[in-house]
Design a protein around this motif. Structure first.
Motif, PDB file in Angstrom:
ATOM      1  N   ASP A  63       1.300   7.697 -11.424  1.00  0.00           N
ATOM      2  CA  ASP A  63       1.555   7.110 -10.101  1.00  0.00           C
ATOM      3  C   ASP A  63       0.252   6.882  -9.335  1.00  0.00           C
ATOM      4  O   ASP A  63       0.087   5.855  -8.656  1.00  0.00           O
ATOM      5  CB  ASP A  63       2.470   8.028  -9.296  1.00  0.00           C
ATOM      6  CG  ASP A  63       3.886   8.080  -9.851  1.00  0.00           C
ATOM      7  OD1 ASP A  63       4.221   7.222 -10.693  1.00  0.00           O
ATOM      8  OD2 ASP A  63       4.644   8.991  -9.453  1.00  0.00           O
ATOM      9  N   THR A  64      -0.661   7.855  -9.422  1.00  0.00           N
ATOM     10  CA  THR A  64      -1.938   7.712  -8.711  1.00  0.00           C
ATOM     11  C   THR A  64      -2.753   6.562  -9.296  1.00  0.00           C
ATOM     12  O   THR A  64      -3.343   5.761  -8.550  1.00  0.00           O
ATOM     13  CB  THR A  64      -2.739   9.021  -8.780  1.00  0.00           C
ATOM     14  OG1 THR A  64      -1.943  10.085  -8.247  1.00  0.00           O
ATOM     15  CG2 THR A  64      -4.029   8.917  -7.987  1.00  0.00           C
ATOM     16  N   ALA A  65      -2.786   6.473 -10.632  1.00  0.00           N
ATOM     17  CA  ALA A  65      -3.507   5.373 -11.280  1.00  0.00           C
ATOM     18  C   ALA A  65      -2.918   4.029 -10.880  1.00  0.00           C
ATOM     19  O   ALA A  65      -3.656   3.069 -10.590  1.00  0.00           O
ATOM     20  CB  ALA A  65      -3.463   5.553 -12.800  1.00  0.00           C
ATOM     21  N   GLU A  66      -1.593   3.945 -10.851  1.00  0.00           N
ATOM     22  CA  GLU A  66      -0.936   2.700 -10.447  1.00  0.00           C
ATOM     23  C   GLU A  66      -1.258   2.361  -8.990  1.00  0.00           C
ATOM     24  O   GLU A  66      -1.491   1.193  -8.647  1.00  0.00           O
ATOM     25  CB  GLU A  66       0.577   2.836 -10.617  1.00  0.00           C
ATOM     26  CG  GLU A  66       1.043   2.856 -12.063  1.00  0.00           C
ATOM     27  CD  GLU A  66       0.834   1.528 -12.749  1.00  0.00           C
ATOM     28  OE1 GLU A  66       1.360   0.507 -12.245  1.00  0.00           O
ATOM     29  OE2 GLU A  66       0.126   1.496 -13.767  1.00  0.00           O
ATOM     30  N   ALA A  67      -1.279   3.368  -8.129  1.00  0.00           N
ATOM     31  CA  ALA A  67      -1.561   3.127  -6.709  1.00  0.00           C
ATOM     32  C   ALA A  67      -2.981   2.590  -6.522  1.00  0.00           C
ATOM     33  O   ALA A  67      -3.212   1.674  -5.729  1.00  0.00           O
ATOM     34  CB  ALA A  67      -1.364   4.413  -5.915  1.00  0.00           C
ATOM     35  N   ILE A  68      -3.947   3.174  -7.245  1.00  0.00           N
ATOM     36  CA  ILE A  68      -5.333   2.704  -7.129  1.00  0.00           C
ATOM     37  C   ILE A  68      -5.450   1.295  -7.716  1.00  0.00           C
ATOM     38  O   ILE A  68      -6.097   0.416  -7.134  1.00  0.00           O
ATOM     39  CB  ILE A  68      -6.295   3.671  -7.842  1.00  0.00           C
ATOM     40  CG1 ILE A  68      -6.252   5.046  -7.185  1.00  0.00           C
ATOM     41  CG2 ILE A  68      -7.728   3.124  -7.806  1.00  0.00           C
ATOM     42  CD1 ILE A  68      -6.994   6.124  -7.965  1.00  0.00           C
ATOM     43  N   GLY A  69      -4.808   1.074  -8.861  1.00  0.00           N
ATOM     44  CA  GLY A  69      -4.873  -0.233  -9.507  1.00  0.00           C
ATOM     45  C   GLY A  69      -4.298  -1.344  -8.658  1.00  0.00           C
ATOM     46  O   GLY A  69      -4.678  -2.510  -8.809  1.00  0.00           O
ATOM     47  N   GLY A  70      -3.381  -1.011  -7.748  1.00  0.00           N
ATOM     48  CA  GLY A  70      -2.772  -2.042  -6.909  1.00  0.00           C
ATOM     49  C   GLY A  70      -3.505  -2.323  -5.618  1.00  0.00           C
ATOM     50  O   GLY A  70      -3.093  -3.199  -4.845  1.00  0.00           O
ATOM     51  N   LEU A  71      -4.623  -1.628  -5.369  1.00  0.00           N
ATOM     52  CA  LEU A  71      -5.311  -1.786  -4.078  1.00  0.00           C
ATOM     53  C   LEU A  71      -5.985  -3.130  -3.920  1.00  0.00           C
ATOM     54  O   LEU A  71      -6.119  -3.627  -2.794  1.00  0.00           O
ATOM     55  CB  LEU A  71      -6.334  -0.662  -3.890  1.00  0.00           C
ATOM     56  CG  LEU A  71      -5.747   0.741  -3.696  1.00  0.00           C
ATOM     57  CD1 LEU A  71      -6.852   1.776  -3.580  1.00  0.00           C
ATOM     58  CD2 LEU A  71      -4.838   0.783  -2.464  1.00  0.00           C
ATOM     59  N   ALA A  72      -6.424  -3.739  -5.025  1.00  0.00           N
ATOM     60  CA  ALA A  72      -7.070  -5.051  -4.914  1.00  0.00           C
ATOM     61  C   ALA A  72      -6.100  -6.069  -4.342  1.00  0.00           C
ATOM     62  O   ALA A  72      -6.476  -6.918  -3.520  1.00  0.00           O
ATOM     63  CB  ALA A  72      -7.583  -5.491  -6.280  1.00  0.00           C
ATOM     64  N   ALA A  73      -4.839  -5.981  -4.760  1.00  0.00           N
ATOM     65  CA  ALA A  73      -3.835  -6.919  -4.269  1.00  0.00           C
ATOM     66  C   ALA A  73      -3.219  -6.463  -2.959  1.00  0.00           C
ATOM     67  O   ALA A  73      -2.765  -7.284  -2.153  1.00  0.00           O
ATOM     68  CB  ALA A  73      -2.739  -7.094  -5.329  1.00  0.00           C
ATOM     69  N   ASN A  74      -3.204  -5.160  -2.723  1.00  0.00           N
ATOM     70  CA  ASN A  74      -2.557  -4.614  -1.526  1.00  0.00           C
ATOM     71  C   ASN A  74      -3.413  -3.511  -0.919  1.00  0.00           C
ATOM     72  O   ASN A  74      -3.137  -2.326  -1.100  1.00  0.00           O
ATOM     73  CB  ASN A  74      -1.165  -4.069  -1.880  1.00  0.00           C
ATOM     74  CG  ASN A  74      -0.457  -3.479  -0.662  1.00  0.00           C
ATOM     75  OD1 ASN A  74      -0.702  -3.893   0.477  1.00  0.00           O
ATOM     76  ND2 ASN A  74       0.408  -2.503  -0.905  1.00  0.00           N
ATOM     77  N   PRO A  75      -4.460  -3.873  -0.161  1.00  0.00           N
ATOM     78  CA  PRO A  75      -5.342  -2.858   0.431  1.00  0.00           C
ATOM     79  C   PRO A  75      -4.610  -1.890   1.352  1.00  0.00           C
ATOM     80  O   PRO A  75      -5.061  -0.762   1.559  1.00  0.00           O
ATOM     81  CB  PRO A  75      -6.369  -3.692   1.215  1.00  0.00           C
ATOM     82  CG  PRO A  75      -6.321  -5.057   0.596  1.00  0.00           C
ATOM     83  CD  PRO A  75      -4.910  -5.244   0.148  1.00  0.00           C
ATOM     84  N   ALA A  76      -3.464  -2.330   1.887  1.00  0.00           N
ATOM     85  CA  ALA A  76      -2.716  -1.466   2.813  1.00  0.00           C
ATOM     86  C   ALA A  76      -2.150  -0.236   2.114  1.00  0.00           C
ATOM     87  O   ALA A  76      -1.704   0.696   2.777  1.00  0.00           O
ATOM     88  CB  ALA A  76      -1.583  -2.257   3.468  1.00  0.00           C
ATOM     89  N   GLY A  77      -2.182  -0.220   0.784  1.00  0.00           N
ATOM     90  CA  GLY A  77      -1.658   0.915   0.053  1.00  0.00           C
ATOM     91  C   GLY A  77      -2.632   2.070  -0.091  1.00  0.00           C
ATOM     92  O   GLY A  77      -2.325   3.056  -0.776  1.00  0.00           O
ATOM     93  N   LEU A  78      -3.798   1.982   0.556  1.00  0.00           N
ATOM     94  CA  LEU A  78      -4.816   3.010   0.385  1.00  0.00           C
ATOM     95  C   LEU A  78      -4.348   4.379   0.892  1.00  0.00           C
ATOM     96  O   LEU A  78      -4.639   5.415   0.277  1.00  0.00           O
ATOM     97  CB  LEU A  78      -6.110   2.594   1.094  1.00  0.00           C
ATOM     98  CG  LEU A  78      -7.316   3.535   0.956  1.00  0.00           C
ATOM     99  CD1 LEU A  78      -7.621   3.827  -0.510  1.00  0.00           C
ATOM    100  CD2 LEU A  78      -8.539   2.934   1.657  1.00  0.00           C
ATOM    101  N   GLY A  79      -3.625   4.409   1.987  1.00  0.00           N
ATOM    102  CA  GLY A  79      -3.139   5.681   2.513  1.00  0.00           C
ATOM    103  C   GLY A  79      -2.199   6.372   1.534  1.00  0.00           C
ATOM    104  O   GLY A  79      -2.295   7.580   1.308  1.00  0.00           O
ATOM    105  N   ASP A  80      -1.298   5.584   0.927  1.00  0.00           N
ATOM    106  CA  ASP A  80      -0.379   6.161  -0.055  1.00  0.00           C
ATOM    107  C   ASP A  80      -1.134   6.608  -1.301  1.00  0.00           C
ATOM    108  O   ASP A  80      -0.789   7.635  -1.911  1.00  0.00           O
ATOM    109  CB  ASP A  80       0.694   5.144  -0.432  1.00  0.00           C
ATOM    110  CG  ASP A  80       1.679   4.895   0.702  1.00  0.00           C
ATOM    111  OD1 ASP A  80       1.803   5.768   1.581  1.00  0.00           O
ATOM    112  OD2 ASP A  80       2.321   3.834   0.699  1.00  0.00           O
TER     113      ASP A  80
END
Length: 569
Positions: free
Chosen positions: A314-331
């Motif tokens: 889950d953490t790897a997926e969250a970091i991998g999605g930051l380029a497309a969704n910077p707002a996900g950094l807090g999660d």
């Protein structure tokens, strides 16, 4: 909280009776006609409970129900008991406000409304019936003596106790029994809860429903599961109230410091209701939900150990999605920090490289969340590497996430990152309306100290933190969490300032003991590490304090720097 429910749309031909709303006007007229021959001159009777019984039965059975009802009344008291007899059988009693007619209310002027839809009165319990006491009864027995006896008799009423889980997380305590006084224990809910669970209610109180006289259910307001509980209780109360007999109220109430406040707003024209918590409760709920969503306040009900592989994914997926969704950094930061704690379940001393990778990633993401970051790699062990994209500085109004970011930076000896975190404007963090004032004063204290401003300023801010963390000042944070978790790094920092090695050692022992007391046997990741205490102990270790190792909840190889490695950025 604005969930709407309907009781059904009233048809003009079947409109509910004004005084007996569980019956139609035509049904209520028939019931009054059936009851009329039993009326005695000079005495008035409420037909409310009888109407509830009739509602559940075919109308052809109504005459026998009416006859049995008045036969029981005839066998019961006719009044005139001695004071001793009254004190022996009196109980505190909750009644629905609709059950009081003008005549009965006139004979019971001592009765009072205790919450919307509920009236407090005294009732005399007898072998075959229950009689409501009149003003003359109360005068004969004495109001103070009657109150004491009514409380003692009520609390001795036996109940059954079940625990019911709703919405996946919320726990309801159900109290039920044959006595018509069971629901009236809601008047003294704190003592009733202590009797059945052995535990006091939290400082925030509890949500409670009293759908009928034989049942009450409550949910202690201790964590974010209160959101599930408030909606679950509303459905529970409505169903039990409609089933009857002996209905009291379909409402959800907030029991707090001995008072009941209705959360339910009923539109009698449309026969619908909505849930509208008062502002004080809503503020508390916001704080609890924020704590819970971020994984900072889980409960001892967490019985299953975390799945580290799933958390890593889950953490790897969250970091991998930051380029497309910077707002996900807090999660992503919250996920990484959860993983860091969870790694310490199997590796409590943080000696493994995978554990370090998780802590380092939490540091990187926490720093980036508040101060921005250049592009860099995040390692999550097992050859899992994710790219953290270049991130602009856009600190969110999340005071507790700032504390987490600062604590992990200090524990992992990332001074440059801690320096940058202490430049985050306090005005931004003050926009977080989900925390108590002491949290913001504590951040102010840390920033003032870390940026080497005058010690007089540091001490003044520390004192403000201590003063505002007193129980009477708390509106968002559960008292136990504030005392046993949040306040411990404050106490340690105080000893750090005085450079009293012995006092610091004693406070550190106390801090880890309190951490263990709060979390108990919980399998929640946060239970693994006393994060705030770890940060303060890391400072003390670097200042040359003789910190004893190992200690529970303080990973040895983070505290003594042996596992600390370089990280990007």
């Amino acid at each position: 909280m604005n969930e709407n429910n309907t009781f059904g749309t009233p048809d003009a031909a079947f409109a509910p009776d004004r005084d007996l709303p569980m019956l139609t006007t035509a049904q209520a007229t028939r019931l009054r006609a059936l009851a009329a021959p039993y009326a005695q001159e000079g005495r008035t009777y409420s037909l409310y409970n009888l109407a509830q019984k009739c509602r559940q039965a075919p109308e052809e059975r109504w005459p026998e129900l009416v006859e049995a009802h008045f036969a029981a009344l005839a066998e019961g008291s006719q009044g005139g008991e001695s004071a001793a007899e009254l004190l022996r059988g009196v109980h505190a009693r909750l009644l629905p406000t609709d059950s009081l007619t003008p005549e009965t209310a006139g004979a019971m002027r001592y009765a009072r409304v205790v919450a919307e839809g509920l009236v407090f009165a005294y009732a005399l319990d007898m072998p075959t019936s229950v009689r409501m006491l009149t003003d003359s009864d109360v005068e004969r027995a004495g109001i103070e003596e009657l109150g004491q006896a009514a409380y003692a008799n009520l609390m001795s009423v036996p109940v059954e106790h079940d625990e019911v889980h709703i919405g996946g997380r919320a726990l309801l305590h159900s109290l039920y029994g044959d006595s018509p006084f069971v629901a009236s224990k809601a008047l003294f809910l704190s003592e009733a809860a202590r009797q059945v669970t052995g535990e006091s209610l939290p400082d925030a109180g509890a949500l409670v429903v009293v759908p009928n006289r034989n049942l009450l259910a409550y949910h202690p307001i201790a964590d974010g599961s209160v959101v599930d509980a408030v909606n679950g209780l509303a459905s529970y109360a409505l169903g039990a109230h409609e089933d009857g007999p002996g209905g009291l109220s379909p409402r959800v109430y907030w029991w707090h410091r001995g008072s009941l406040t209705s959360l339910t707003v009923i539109d009698h024209d449309t026969r619908s209701f909505s849930l509208q918590p008062p502002p004080e409760l809503l503020d508390r709920m916001k704080g609890l939900v924020r704590l819970d969503d971020a994984g900072r306040l889980d409960t001892a009900a967490v019985a299953k150990a975390p799945d580290v592989a799933a958390l890593t994914h889950d953490t790897a997926e969250a970091i991998g999605g930051l380029a497309a969704n910077p707002a996900g950094l807090g999660d992503a930061f919250a996920s990484a920090l959860t993983l860091a704690h969870a790694r310490c379940t199997a590796d409590p001393q943080a000696g493994n490289i995978e554990t370090w990778d998780a802590w380092a990633t939490a540091v990187q993401l926490g720093s980036a969340l508040f101060t921005g970051a250049q592009a860099q790699e995040c390692h999550l062990g097992e050859d899992i590497v994710r790219q953290l994209p270049a991130t602009p500085a856009a600190p969110p109004a999340d005071a507790r996430a700032w504390l987490d970011a600062f604590y992990v930076a200090v524990a992992c000896r990332q001074q440059a990152r801690a320096d940058r975190l202490c430049q985050v404007p306090l005005d931004v963090l003050r926009q977080d309306d989900s925390v108590d004032a002491y949290v913001l004063h504590w951040i102010d204290t840390l920033q003032t100290y870390w940026t080497e401003r005058p010690m007089d300023d540091v001490v003044a801010k520390l004192l403000a933190t201590m003063e505002t963390s007193q129980p009477q000042s708390l509106t968002h944070t559960p008292k136990d969490f504030a005392d046993l978790v949040d306040y411990q790094p404050v106490a340690l920092f105080h000893r750090l300032l005085t450079r009293d090695h012995d006092a610091f050692a004693e406070a550190l022992t106390e801090a880890v003991a309190h951490h263990g007391t709060y979390w108990g046997e919980s399998a929640a990741p946060r239970a693994r590490v006393a994060l705030g205490a770890l940060a303060m102990a890391s400072l003390a270790y670097d200042y040359g304090f003789p910190v004893a190792l190992p200690q529970p909840y303080l990973p040895t190889y983070l505290l003594n720097r042996e596992r600390i490695e370089e990280m990007p950025g």
